[in-house]
Motif scaffolding. Sequence first.
Motif, PDB file in Angstrom:
ATOM      1  N   PHE A  65       0.819  -1.212   0.000  1.00  0.00           N
ATOM      2  CA  PHE A  65       0.000   0.000   0.000  1.00  0.00           C
ATOM      3  C   PHE A  65       0.854   1.265   0.000  1.00  0.00           C
ATOM      4  O   PHE A  65       0.438   2.292  -0.534  1.00  0.00           O
ATOM      5  CB  PHE A  65      -0.926   0.011   1.218  1.00  0.00           C
ATOM      6  CG  PHE A  65      -2.065  -0.957   1.116  1.00  0.00           C
ATOM      7  CD1 PHE A  65      -3.023  -0.835   0.115  1.00  0.00           C
ATOM      8  CD2 PHE A  65      -2.188  -2.007   2.009  1.00  0.00           C
ATOM      9  CE1 PHE A  65      -4.069  -1.724   0.009  1.00  0.00           C
ATOM     10  CE2 PHE A  65      -3.231  -2.904   1.916  1.00  0.00           C
ATOM     11  CZ  PHE A  65      -4.181  -2.764   0.912  1.00  0.00           C
ATOM     12  N   LEU A  66       2.054   1.182   0.582  1.00  0.00           N
ATOM     13  CA  LEU A  66       2.911   2.369   0.661  1.00  0.00           C
ATOM     14  C   LEU A  66       3.758   2.555  -0.591  1.00  0.00           C
ATOM     15  O   LEU A  66       3.821   3.649  -1.154  1.00  0.00           O
ATOM     16  CB  LEU A  66       3.819   2.271   1.895  1.00  0.00           C
ATOM     17  CG  LEU A  66       3.153   2.406   3.259  1.00  0.00           C
ATOM     18  CD1 LEU A  66       4.161   2.121   4.370  1.00  0.00           C
ATOM     19  CD2 LEU A  66       2.566   3.806   3.435  1.00  0.00           C
ATOM     20  N   TYR A  67       4.442   1.477  -1.021  1.00  0.00           N
ATOM     21  CA  TYR A  67       5.458   1.599  -2.071  1.00  0.00           C
ATOM     22  C   TYR A  67       5.118   0.840  -3.344  1.00  0.00           C
ATOM     23  O   TYR A  67       5.938   0.811  -4.270  1.00  0.00           O
ATOM     24  CB  TYR A  67       6.812   1.088  -1.551  1.00  0.00           C
ATOM     25  CG  TYR A  67       7.214   1.673  -0.228  1.00  0.00           C
ATOM     26  CD1 TYR A  67       7.451   3.035  -0.086  1.00  0.00           C
ATOM     27  CD2 TYR A  67       7.366   0.856   0.900  1.00  0.00           C
ATOM     28  CE1 TYR A  67       7.823   3.571   1.135  1.00  0.00           C
ATOM     29  CE2 TYR A  67       7.739   1.382   2.125  1.00  0.00           C
ATOM     30  CZ  TYR A  67       7.960   2.736   2.232  1.00  0.00           C
ATOM     31  OH  TYR A  67       8.328   3.269   3.443  1.00  0.00           O
ATOM     32  N   GLY A  68       3.958   0.184  -3.396  1.00  0.00           N
ATOM     33  CA  GLY A  68       3.596  -0.568  -4.586  1.00  0.00           C
ATOM     34  C   GLY A  68       3.312   0.329  -5.788  1.00  0.00           C
ATOM     35  O   GLY A  68       3.309   1.570  -5.688  1.00  0.00           O
ATOM     36  N   SER A  69       3.078  -0.304  -6.926  1.00  0.00           N
ATOM     37  CA  SER A  69       2.828   0.456  -8.155  1.00  0.00           C
ATOM     38  C   SER A  69       1.630   1.386  -8.013  1.00  0.00           C
ATOM     39  O   SER A  69       1.612   2.487  -8.575  1.00  0.00           O
ATOM     40  CB  SER A  69       2.603  -0.507  -9.326  1.00  0.00           C
ATOM     41  OG  SER A  69       3.748  -1.311  -9.538  1.00  0.00           O
ATOM     42  N   ALA A  70       0.608   0.950  -7.269  1.00  0.00           N
ATOM     43  CA  ALA A  70      -0.564   1.795  -7.019  1.00  0.00           C
ATOM     44  C   ALA A  70      -0.595   2.293  -5.589  1.00  0.00           C
ATOM     45  O   ALA A  70      -1.657   2.659  -5.079  1.00  0.00           O
ATOM     46  CB  ALA A  70      -1.841   0.999  -7.328  1.00  0.00           C
ATOM     47  N   GLY A  71       0.571   2.315  -4.934  1.00  0.00           N
ATOM     48  CA  GLY A  71       0.648   2.721  -3.543  1.00  0.00           C
ATOM     49  C   GLY A  71       0.617   4.229  -3.350  1.00  0.00           C
ATOM     50  O   GLY A  71       0.561   5.009  -4.304  1.00  0.00           O
ATOM     51  N   ILE A  72       0.694   4.626  -2.089  1.00  0.00           N
ATOM     52  CA  ILE A  72       0.594   6.037  -1.741  1.00  0.00           C
ATOM     53  C   ILE A  72       1.748   6.839  -2.330  1.00  0.00           C
ATOM     54  O   ILE A  72       1.542   7.923  -2.894  1.00  0.00           O
ATOM     55  CB  ILE A  72       0.555   6.188  -0.205  1.00  0.00           C
ATOM     56  CG1 ILE A  72      -0.713   5.540   0.366  1.00  0.00           C
ATOM     57  CG2 ILE A  72       0.632   7.654   0.200  1.00  0.00           C
ATOM     58  CD1 ILE A  72      -0.760   5.524   1.878  1.00  0.00           C
ATOM     59  N   LEU A  73       2.970   6.329  -2.214  1.00  0.00           N
ATOM     60  CA  LEU A  73       4.138   7.066  -2.703  1.00  0.00           C
ATOM     61  C   LEU A  73       4.080   7.252  -4.210  1.00  0.00           C
ATOM     62  O   LEU A  73       4.253   8.377  -4.721  1.00  0.00           O
ATOM     63  CB  LEU A  73       5.420   6.338  -2.302  1.00  0.00           C
ATOM     64  CG  LEU A  73       6.727   6.972  -2.786  1.00  0.00           C
ATOM     65  CD1 LEU A  73       6.882   8.385  -2.221  1.00  0.00           C
ATOM     66  CD2 LEU A  73       7.922   6.104  -2.390  1.00  0.00           C
ATOM     67  N   ASN A  74       3.833   6.184  -4.954  1.00  0.00           N
ATOM     68  CA  ASN A  74       3.769   6.300  -6.412  1.00  0.00           C
ATOM     69  C   ASN A  74       2.590   7.151  -6.843  1.00  0.00           C
ATOM     70  O   ASN A  74       2.690   7.918  -7.827  1.00  0.00           O
ATOM     71  CB  ASN A  74       3.664   4.902  -7.042  1.00  0.00           C
ATOM     72  CG  ASN A  74       5.028   4.281  -7.286  1.00  0.00           C
ATOM     73  OD1 ASN A  74       5.935   4.921  -7.803  1.00  0.00           O
ATOM     74  ND2 ASN A  74       5.174   3.034  -6.894  1.00  0.00           N
TER      75      ASN A  74
END
Length: 284
Positions: A125-134
């Motif tokens: 959820f944080l760093y995935g392709s659809a995560g918050i960071l991206n």
Amino acid sequence: MSDLAAAPAAARPNLNGLWVAPPLIVLALSFLYPLALIARSAVLGETGAPDWSGVLATLDSRPFLNALLNTGEIAVASTAGCLALGLALALILAFVPFPGAPLAARLIDTFIALPTFLITLAFTFLYGSAGILNGALTQGFGLAEPPVHFLYSAWGVILAEVTVYSPFVLRPLLAAFSLIDQSQIEVAGLLGARPWRIVRSVILPAALPAAIAGGSLCLLLTVNEFGIVLFIGAKGVITLPLLIYDKAIQESDYQAACVIAIVNVALSLGLFGLYRVAARRLGG
């Protein structure tokens, strides 16, 4: 009369040593017997006869060698990260007083109780392709593709393992720091020693056995980590536990799976021996 009374007592068998029988039986049934079955399946081929060529072919195969290399690299890198992060957190919690330090230590400890896949899911959820960071970077800079992809690589596995296993270094370090004589630190400060020199000359030597014990335990745990590697699904990142799963479940090659499992068990027992030596040194 006294001789007659003493005779039956002397003839009674000594049953004091029988208390070891139940734990030995449990150990044999729960560990030694399954391990013997795995070793037997590793040596015997489909015909039931010893098949050493199959054993050697598995040990000399490219997938096994790559998995062994990946396992070692990820375990060593994760352990180094656990040592660095655990040491930094322990120094802050032990020697930099701030409100809520005990609560922060307890919150960090909760990572020990969490399943490893939950941390991996949170990282998705944080760093995935659809995560918050991206999502933030894509919207903020008008990018067509997500710019951050490290999660689906060996670095993502290492980051997750460092997050999960750093408390296993933090705990023994905090215990070691609590035994340090504060007067030594105060004297070093009065003599003009800078904080880093105090850490290097006073604190780290006292904490070295704890760091070795925690680091060897992290090395053992990361070598056998399966859930994080499987859940992240990093392309090309196959470790020994994941290769065992692939051989047994995906390919139904049980001999190869058992051969690799024996190697993994031998590696784990060696690392466990290292941990026991370090823990004994810490306790002694």
